[in-house]
Design a protein around this motif. Structure first.
Motif, PDB file in Angstrom:
ATOM      1  N   GLY A  45       6.323 -17.553 -33.736  1.00  0.00           N
ATOM      2  CA  GLY A  45       5.224 -16.600 -33.666  1.00  0.00           C
ATOM      3  C   GLY A  45       4.535 -16.509 -32.330  1.00  0.00           C
ATOM      4  N   ILE A  46       5.045 -17.185 -31.290  1.00  0.00           N
ATOM      5  CA  ILE A  46       4.443 -17.136 -29.962  1.00  0.00           C
ATOM      6  C   ILE A  46       5.314 -16.252 -29.072  1.00  0.00           C
ATOM      7  N   ALA A  47       4.731 -15.285 -28.441  1.00  0.00           N
ATOM      8  CA  ALA A  47       5.485 -14.371 -27.586  1.00  0.00           C
ATOM      9  C   ALA A  47       5.906 -15.064 -26.295  1.00  0.00           C
ATOM     10  N   PRO A  48       7.073 -14.704 -25.747  1.00  0.00           N
ATOM     11  CA  PRO A  48       7.504 -15.292 -24.472  1.00  0.00           C
ATOM     12  C   PRO A  48       6.458 -15.087 -23.382  1.00  0.00           C
ATOM     13  N   GLY A  49       6.222 -16.142 -22.617  1.00  0.00           N
ATOM     14  CA  GLY A  49       5.243 -16.093 -21.549  1.00  0.00           C
ATOM     15  C   GLY A  49       3.853 -16.512 -21.968  1.00  0.00           C
ATOM     16  N   CYS A  50       3.671 -16.797 -23.251  1.00  0.00           N
ATOM     17  CA  CYS A  50       2.355 -17.219 -23.742  1.00  0.00           C
ATOM     18  C   CYS A  50       2.302 -18.732 -23.914  1.00  0.00           C
ATOM     19  N   ALA A  51       1.116 -19.294 -23.652  1.00  0.00           N
ATOM     20  CA  ALA A  51       0.920 -20.718 -23.848  1.00  0.00           C
ATOM     21  C   ALA A  51       0.903 -21.036 -25.339  1.00  0.00           C
ATOM     22  N   GLN A  52       1.598 -22.100 -25.719  1.00  0.00           N
ATOM     23  CA  GLN A  52       1.632 -22.540 -27.116  1.00  0.00           C
ATOM     24  C   GLN A  52       0.491 -23.492 -27.441  1.00  0.00           C
ATOM     25  N   ASP A 104      -2.862 -26.104 -25.188  1.00  0.00           N
ATOM     26  CA  ASP A 104      -3.723 -26.194 -24.003  1.00  0.00           C
ATOM     27  C   ASP A 104      -3.149 -27.140 -22.959  1.00  0.00           C
ATOM     28  N   ARG A 105      -1.818 -27.397 -23.026  1.00  0.00           N
ATOM     29  CA  ARG A 105      -1.170 -28.337 -22.102  1.00  0.00           C
ATOM     30  C   ARG A 105      -0.103 -27.651 -21.247  1.00  0.00           C
ATOM     31  N   LEU A 106      -0.186 -26.345 -21.109  1.00  0.00           N
ATOM     32  CA  LEU A 106       0.755 -25.571 -20.300  1.00  0.00           C
ATOM     33  C   LEU A 106       2.180 -25.627 -20.852  1.00  0.00           C
ATOM     34  N   THR A 107       2.307 -25.576 -22.174  1.00  0.00           N
ATOM     35  CA  THR A 107       3.609 -25.404 -22.806  1.00  0.00           C
ATOM     36  C   THR A 107       3.801 -23.915 -23.053  1.00  0.00           C
ATOM     37  N   ILE A 108       4.811 -23.333 -22.397  1.00  0.00           N
ATOM     38  CA  ILE A 108       4.982 -21.888 -22.374  1.00  0.00           C
ATOM     39  C   ILE A 108       6.217 -21.503 -23.181  1.00  0.00           C
ATOM     40  N   ALA A 109       6.041 -20.549 -24.102  1.00  0.00           N
ATOM     41  CA  ALA A 109       7.166 -20.053 -24.892  1.00  0.00           C
ATOM     42  C   ALA A 109       8.085 -19.221 -24.006  1.00  0.00           C
ATOM     43  N   CYS A 110       9.390 -19.380 -24.211  1.00  0.00           N
ATOM     44  CA  CYS A 110      10.398 -18.605 -23.477  1.00  0.00           C
ATOM     45  C   CYS A 110      11.156 -17.732 -24.470  1.00  0.00           C
ATOM     46  N   GLY A 111      12.077 -16.933 -23.972  1.00  0.00           N
ATOM     47  CA  GLY A 111      12.870 -16.109 -24.873  1.00  0.00           C
ATOM     48  C   GLY A 111      13.590 -16.954 -25.900  1.00  0.00           C
ATOM     49  N   THR A 112      14.146 -18.062 -25.450  1.00  0.00           N
ATOM     50  CA  THR A 112      14.716 -19.085 -26.319  1.00  0.00           C
ATOM     51  C   THR A 112      14.201 -20.425 -25.838  1.00  0.00           C
ATOM     52  N   GLY A 113      13.611 -21.218 -26.723  1.00  0.00           N
ATOM     53  CA  GLY A 113      13.051 -22.500 -26.324  1.00  0.00           C
ATOM     54  C   GLY A 113      11.690 -22.352 -25.668  1.00  0.00           C
ATOM     55  N   ALA A 114      11.214 -23.442 -25.123  1.00  0.00           N
ATOM     56  CA  ALA A 114       9.919 -23.460 -24.441  1.00  0.00           C
ATOM     57  C   ALA A 114       9.975 -24.474 -23.311  1.00  0.00           C
ATOM     58  N   LEU A 115       9.043 -24.342 -22.371  1.00  0.00           N
ATOM     59  CA  LEU A 115       8.955 -25.266 -21.241  1.00  0.00           C
ATOM     60  C   LEU A 115       7.524 -25.724 -21.059  1.00  0.00           C
ATOM     61  N   ARG A 116       7.365 -27.011 -20.764  1.00  0.00           N
ATOM     62  CA  ARG A 116       6.051 -27.518 -20.357  1.00  0.00           C
ATOM     63  C   ARG A 116       6.027 -27.570 -18.839  1.00  0.00           C
ATOM     64  N   ILE A 117       5.046 -26.927 -18.246  1.00  0.00           N
ATOM     65  CA  ILE A 117       4.893 -26.948 -16.795  1.00  0.00           C
ATOM     66  C   ILE A 117       4.316 -28.300 -16.387  1.00  0.00           C
ATOM     67  N   LEU A 118       5.015 -28.986 -15.494  1.00  0.00           N
ATOM     68  CA  LEU A 118       4.593 -30.318 -15.058  1.00  0.00           C
ATOM     69  C   LEU A 118       3.881 -30.299 -13.717  1.00  0.00           C
ATOM     70  N   ARG A 119       4.304 -29.393 -12.823  1.00  0.00           N
ATOM     71  CA  ARG A 119       3.686 -29.302 -11.502  1.00  0.00           C
ATOM     72  C   ARG A 119       3.563 -27.824 -11.133  1.00  0.00           C
ATOM     73  N   LEU A 120       2.452 -27.468 -10.490  1.00  0.00           N
ATOM     74  CA  LEU A 120       2.225 -26.093 -10.092  1.00  0.00           C
ATOM     75  C   LEU A 120       1.266 -26.032  -8.919  1.00  0.00           C
ATOM     76  N   GLN A 121       1.143 -24.852  -8.335  1.00  0.00           N
ATOM     77  CA  GLN A 121       0.396 -24.714  -7.096  1.00  0.00           C
ATOM     78  C   GLN A 121      -0.371 -23.410  -7.060  1.00  0.00           C
ATOM     79  N   ARG A 122      -1.658 -23.494  -6.800  1.00  0.00           N
ATOM     80  CA  ARG A 122      -2.473 -22.313  -6.560  1.00  0.00           C
ATOM     81  C   ARG A 122      -2.285 -21.850  -5.119  1.00  0.00           C
ATOM     82  N   PRO A 123      -2.568 -20.574  -4.826  1.00  0.00           N
ATOM     83  CA  PRO A 123      -2.475 -20.096  -3.438  1.00  0.00           C
ATOM     84  C   PRO A 123      -3.385 -20.900  -2.513  1.00  0.00           C
TER      85      PRO A 123
END
Length: 309
Positions: A257-264, A266-285
């Motif tokens: 029930g979670i659309a791709p690109g949406c957080a599942q 509050d820990r940056l787990t993002i739904a994908c077309g198939t499966g999901a990914l938790r973002i571990l490292r990221l960078q602001r501008p």
């Protein structure tokens, strides 16, 4: 042997050092010209250029070679046994390819004929290849089409990144080129093998847009994109119009029930077309790459938050 070395980025530096340490006479180094680099855009010599200066080897930095007949003559008059080319970035014209007694040898970061072209390291990871490697190739006028002299391979895993593969293949290339030159001569043991016609693939030059994440794709493919394109050109997505570079991810369970690109969550787990990914490292501008925990302390991401356009 009396050699010319032609290379530009960090990938080529171990080979230059290895040839120098092996006792070869490196008459000249060719590298691409100094360019603006870093946040201050100060003009800086390329990595191979800087390494050659430390070793006391003269450096030439022509901007082009194809029609530079004076450069062709200079190269011919060096009376080289061979030239070694590693990620130089300029196409060598026929006059230079034929000038050394043993021709020009290329250190190519793939198992030819797979991934000829500009970005073989990233392409192998993006495609989910089981292995990569280095091929020492006798150069001809084609794009990485010359006969193969030596090769070695390395397994790719779900943890392989462009950085780790780059460093492993750079060290491998340094070892192989020394071996190839040690076995060159009037009666070499290494046999040049023509590349097979089948199985050739091309690794096109990367652009920034190659890093844009499409969250409707499979999670494994997006993870490979992140691992292949970090640090450059960088995998990225957007959050409320702000570009976020994604430096590392890990597979996670997909919630219904979670659309791709949406957080599942509050820990940056993002739904994908198939499966999901938790973002571990990221960078602001304008900021350094950071762990997800540090990012979330400055900006809360709640379930349902959408990333990407």
């Amino acid at each position: 042997m009396r050699l010319a070395f032609m290379g530009t980025p960090d990938f080529a530096v171990p080979a230059l050092h290895a040839l120098h340490a092996a006792g070869h006479e490196i008459a000249v180094v060719y590298s691409q010209p100094p360019r603006p680099a870093g946040r201050g855009q100060a003009v800086r010599a390329q990595p191979v250029h800087r390494a050659a200066e430390v070793l006391g080897i003269p450096v030439r930095t022509p901007t082009r070679l194809r029609a530079d007949h004076a450069e062709h003559a200079f190269f011919r008059d060096l009376r080289l046994d061979a030239a070694v080319v590693a990620a130089y970035g300029l196409i060598l014209p026929k006059a230079m390819l034929r000038a050394p007694r043993l021709g020009c040898l290329n250190i190519h970061a793939s198992l030819l004929p797979r991934w000829r072209g500009a970005a073989p390291i990233q392409s192998a990871i993006l495609a989910g290849d089981a292995e990569s490697g280095v091929t020492i190739m006798q150069m001809d006028e084609g794009l990485d089409t010359g006969a193969m002299l030596l090769s070695d391979r390395i397994a790719l895993t779900a943890e392989t990144t462009a950085t780790s593969l780059h460093d492993g293949l750079a060290a491998m290339g340094a070892r192989l080129i020394v071996a190839a030159l040690d076995d060159s001569g009037d009666d070499p043991g290494i046999v040049a093998v023509p590349q097979p016609a089948e199985g050739a693939t091309y690794a096109a030059r990367l652009t920034r847009e190659d890093g844009r994440i499409d969250w409707t794709r499979d999670a494994a493919a997006i993870d490979r994109q992140v691992r292949a394109l970090t640090p450059w050109p960088g995998a990225f997505t957007t959050l409320d119009g702000t570009v976020l570079k994604i430096g590392a991810t890990a597979p996670a369970e997909r919630r219904a029930g979670i659309a791709p690109g949406c957080a599942q969550d509050d820990r940056l787990t993002i739904a994908c077309g198939t499966g999901a990914l938790r973002i571990l490292r990221l960078q602001r501008p304008g900021r350094a790459m950071m762990d997800a925990e540090a990012f979330l302390r400055g900006q809360a991401i709640t379930a349902g938050t959408r990333l990407g356009s």
